[in-house]
Every structure is written in structure tokens, then in C-alpha cells.
Design a protein around this motif. Structure first.
Motif: not given
Length: 138
Positions: A88-92, A97-101
């Protein structure tokens, strides 16, 4: 004399307006201190994901926040079950700090995702937390 009265009245009107004006929100994004050209030729799935997520409105800037990565990852991956044969790749990214929920999640091949993660990590090693890096994906 009439000209002086007009100038005085205009000055008074503008000073009253500025006293009651609402502050202007700064909607421009904060400038990055560095740019990072992401190698889509080496990591095409991750590159496409980053490009698509940015086009959909996610930030192209990553403010490095290594201490927040674990919590960001937990929040971003909620509701996205693991799938055999995929990461599972996440962006951000979780380390931003912009990542997460609310992060954009895409299932991609483990070799592309992990290779890209390692590459990015090595590129950002020298920068301290709080550094803003803009990702350029061509």
C-alpha cells in the motif's frame, strides 16, 4: 480647500475600512527549500501514483517529520486492507507532515514501492525534520 477636504475624507474612509477589514488568508502554499526529481523511469508505479495524487490536489511538498511517520502511516492506511502480492503506497508519504489521514493510497508492486522508498530515504537523509522538499515527477 474643497480638494483638501476630499483628500481628507477619502483618507478617513480608507483608514476605517482597513481597521475593520478581515485578515486576508494566505492560500499560497509554503515554498519548498529543496526540490527532488523523482525517477519515474526506475519506479514507474510509485511515480504514477505521486503524479496522480498531486494532480488530484495532494501536496507536492513534503515537510519532513520522521517522528510522526508511524502515526501517519497508521492513520493513512485505515480502511485499506493488505492484499497479497501488493504494497500500500501512500502519498503524501508517512514521513511527511502532510501525510496521515486523508492520504491517497494505491496498491502497487512491492519491488517498486520499496525501491522508491529506499531511494527517497537516501535522498532525504541529510535533511533535518522540518525541511520542505518539493517532489517533481515528470
Amino acid at each position: 480647500m474643497l480638494r483638501g477636504l476630499i483628500v481628507f475624507l477619502l483618507a478617513a474612509i480608507f483608514s476605517v475600512q482597513s481597521a475593520y477589514a478581515e485578515p486576508v488568508m494566505n492560500t499560497q502554499r509554503v515554498a519548498a527549500e529543496y526540490t527532488l526529481n523523482f525517477p519515474t523511469s526506475r519506479y514507474p508505479e510509485t511515480g504514477a501514483h505521486i503524479r496522480d495524487a498531486i494532480a488530484a490536489g495532494h501536496s507536492s511538498v513534503c515537510t519532513i517529520d520522521r517522528d510522526g511517520a508511524e502515526e501517519n502511516r497508521k492513520e493513512s492506511l485505515k480502511g485499506y486492507p493488505t492484499k497479497k502480492g501488493y504494497d500500500r503506497d501512500e502519498w503524501p508519504m508517512a514521513m511527511c507532515a502532510e501525510g496521515g489521514a486523508g492520504a491517497d493510497i494505491r496498491y502497487i508492486s512491492p519491488s517498486d514501492n520499496r525501491g522508491a522508498g529506499s531511494w527517497v530515504s537516501h535522498q532525504l537523509d541529510e535533511y533535518p525534520d522540518g525541511t520542505r522538499v518539493e517532489f517533481i515527477v515528470n
